[in-house]
Design an enzyme around this catalytic site. Sequence first.
Site, PDB file in Angstrom:
ATOM      1  N   GLU A   1       0.835  -1.229   0.095  1.00  0.00           N
ATOM      2  CA  GLU A   1       0.140   0.132   0.231  1.00  0.00           C
ATOM      3  C   GLU A   1       1.079   0.977  -0.107  1.00  0.00           C
ATOM      4  OE1 GLU A   1      -3.694  -2.586   2.692  1.00  0.00           O
ATOM      5  OE2 GLU A   1      -2.992  -0.565   3.260  1.00  0.00           O
TER       6      GLU A   1
ATOM      7  N   CYS B   1       1.336  -1.204  15.701  1.00  0.00           N
ATOM      8  CA  CYS B   1       1.075  -0.924  14.252  1.00  0.00           C
ATOM      9  C   CYS B   1       0.289  -1.855  13.351  1.00  0.00           C
ATOM     10  CB  CYS B   1       2.295  -0.668  13.658  1.00  0.00           C
ATOM     11  SG  CYS B   1       2.327  -1.070  12.319  1.00  0.00           S
TER      12      CYS B   1
ATOM     13  N   GLY C   1       6.836  -1.260   6.520  1.00  0.00           N
ATOM     14  CA  GLY C   1       8.133  -2.059   6.080  1.00  0.00           C
ATOM     15  C   GLY C   1       9.031  -0.753   6.802  1.00  0.00           C
ATOM     16  N   GLU C   2       9.814  -1.857   7.713  1.00  0.00           N
ATOM     17  CA  GLU C   2      11.652  -0.704   7.912  1.00  0.00           C
ATOM     18  C   GLU C   2      12.508  -0.574   6.632  1.00  0.00           C
ATOM     19  OE1 GLU C   2      12.303   0.904  10.457  1.00  0.00           O
ATOM     20  OE2 GLU C   2      14.284   1.276   9.489  1.00  0.00           O
TER      21      GLU C   2
ATOM     22  N   SER D   1      11.966   7.403   7.301  1.00  0.00           N
ATOM     23  CA  SER D   1      11.349   6.832   8.972  1.00  0.00           C
ATOM     24  C   SER D   1      12.189   5.506   9.639  1.00  0.00           C
ATOM     25  CB  SER D   1       9.794   7.197   9.226  1.00  0.00           C
ATOM     26  OG  SER D   1       9.045   6.902  10.476  1.00  0.00           O
TER      27      SER D   1
ATOM     28  N   LEU E   1      10.081   7.663  17.738  1.00  0.00           N
ATOM     29  CA  LEU E   1      10.930   7.454  19.131  1.00  0.00           C
ATOM     30  C   LEU E   1       9.784   6.996  20.311  1.00  0.00           C
ATOM     31  CD1 LEU E   1      12.868   8.974  21.777  1.00  0.00           C
ATOM     32  CD2 LEU E   1      11.770  10.946  21.202  1.00  0.00           C
TER      33      LEU E   1
ATOM     34  N   ASN F   1      -3.565   5.883  16.627  1.00  0.00           N
ATOM     35  CA  ASN F   1      -4.715   5.513  15.084  1.00  0.00           C
ATOM     36  C   ASN F   1      -5.038   4.007  15.370  1.00  0.00           C
ATOM     37  OD1 ASN F   1      -5.157   7.849  12.856  1.00  0.00           O
ATOM     38  ND2 ASN F   1      -3.272   7.255  13.043  1.00  0.00           N
TER      39      ASN F   1
HETATM   40  N1  SAH Z   1       9.114   1.686   9.934  1.00  0.00           N
HETATM   41  C1  SAH Z   1       9.297   2.604   9.953  1.00  0.00           C
HETATM   42  C2  SAH Z   1       8.025   3.166   9.360  1.00  0.00           C
HETATM   43  C3  SAH Z   1       6.947   2.653   8.921  1.00  0.00           C
HETATM   44  S1  SAH Z   1       5.598   3.932  10.284  1.00  0.00           S
HETATM   45  C4  SAH Z   1       9.325   3.465  11.547  1.00  0.00           C
HETATM   46  O1  SAH Z   1       9.105   2.157  12.240  1.00  0.00           O
HETATM   47  O2  SAH Z   1       9.776   4.521  11.692  1.00  0.00           O
HETATM   48  C5  SAH Z   1       5.528   4.689  10.219  1.00  0.00           C
HETATM   49  C6  SAH Z   1       5.160   6.098  11.221  1.00  0.00           C
HETATM   50  O3  SAH Z   1       3.883   5.573  11.847  1.00  0.00           O
HETATM   51  C7  SAH Z   1       5.684   5.058  12.645  1.00  0.00           C
HETATM   52  O4  SAH Z   1       6.096   7.131  13.225  1.00  0.00           O
HETATM   53  C8  SAH Z   1       5.695   4.584  13.377  1.00  0.00           C
HETATM   54  O5  SAH Z   1       5.678   4.243  15.034  1.00  0.00           O
HETATM   55  C9  SAH Z   1       3.508   4.870  13.344  1.00  0.00           C
HETATM   56  N2  SAH Z   1       2.958   4.431  13.250  1.00  0.00           N
HETATM   57  C10 SAH Z   1       2.210   2.819  13.038  1.00  0.00           C
HETATM   58  N3  SAH Z   1       1.223   2.938  14.296  1.00  0.00           N
HETATM   59  C11 SAH Z   1       0.792   3.590  14.037  1.00  0.00           C
HETATM   60  C12 SAH Z   1      -0.632   3.755  14.625  1.00  0.00           C
HETATM   61  N4  SAH Z   1      -1.603   2.775  14.448  1.00  0.00           N
HETATM   62  N5  SAH Z   1      -1.381   5.169  14.664  1.00  0.00           N
HETATM   63  C13 SAH Z   1      -0.073   6.411  14.388  1.00  0.00           C
HETATM   64  N6  SAH Z   1       0.831   5.701  14.851  1.00  0.00           N
HETATM   65  C14 SAH Z   1       1.440   4.876  13.979  1.00  0.00           C
END
Ligand code: SAH
Length: 362
Positions: A103, A130, A171-172, A203, A227, A302
């Site tokens: 996506e 997540c 993904g990371e 990110s 963070l 979220n």
């Molecule tokens: N793996 C990377 C990029 C993907 S997530 C990372 O961890 O940074 C992108 C952002 O969305 C990250 O800051 C993650 O922590 C945040 N995120 C993940 N799940 C979320 C949720 N349910 N609500 C709000 N932000 C969320």
Amino acid sequence: MITQITEQEKISKTVLKGLTLKELKEFFEAAGEKRYRGEQVFEWMYGHLIDNFDQMENIPKYLRKKLNSFCELITLKLHSVEESKITGTRKYIFETKDNFKIESVIIPEAKRTTLCISTQVGCPLDCKFCATGLMGYKRNLTTGEIFDQFLLASKDYKLSQITNIVYMGMGEPLLNFNNTLKSLKIFSEEKTRGISLKKITVSTAGIPHKIIELADSQIGVKIAFSLHSLFDETRSKIMPINKKYNLSSNLEAIRYYVNKTKTRVTFEYVMFNDLNDREDDFHALVKLCKSLPCKVNVIPFNSIAHMFPTGISKELKPSPKQRIEEFVQKLRDKGITVTVRFTQGDDIAAACGQLAYKFENN
Ligand code: SAH
């Protein structure tokens, strides 16, 4: 018999999408062609977003024929698009050649339009908040698949309307380091359509040696660090990767990154009720922010209820709106730059951390 041969040819075709300028020049040279053909194909693929050799006008016919027989350009196919009636956010589902769904999301805002792209099918990190983490991990995306999200989304949307890209989808990125870096190299080329590296943010949940490697690569892209808590115990609870790479090792790498690239880091801070929204969290965050060039991106949590979470994932609740507002105001009062990423596309499960697709076909 003939069908079999065709099938065989298909399998052995070289995918050109995803090759960098240097690699394309080398590819054409190795094929006995002039190196500048690599530049021409580069410009068609990434500049004009053409994915058909027959439209590459300055490539001679004999070569186009050869390319059609031995190479291909397309890595993804558009599966479906959903648009949020509330915010205009568009969620794209793309299908890979091996039938995975990934996506990307377009987030229109007043002064910019951001495309959020994925770097892996699923994610191995298992962050408890997540949706992508909850779906598990299948594989890294290729460089071509990373680029094609931009290509297909911008063709569907309005070409040239996308002003920013964030590597914040599934993904990371730093666990798919080589392909992520190659995609950034492609975006950094002058001939590539539209986006400058200044408008791209990668990110990461924090892989310190890869943050350092990215700094040393000289690509100079902006980074964001997820963070979410200044305390190892809390962070490890919601982000298991923190047990392997703790806060101090990450922050050391981030300091190296900002010094080396002369950029400022964005600290992403998803706010959870009573978990990271208290006075001690606030003071620790202020202390960190005063110690290096940065800004804070506060993200309301979220819902991931559509994933039927269990355990700690089920217990996590968003901070009340008022507490978020107070937290943000107090940070601003301390002179810290803060943006609040209010929920975008929640109604189509396209908000941060909501991207997930069941591996139905696999
Ligand atoms: N793996 C990377 C990029 C993907 S997530 C990372 O961890 O940074 C992108 C952002 O969305 C990250 O800051 C993650 O922590 C945040 N995120 C993940 N799940 C979320 C949720 N349910 N609500 C709000 N932000 C969320």
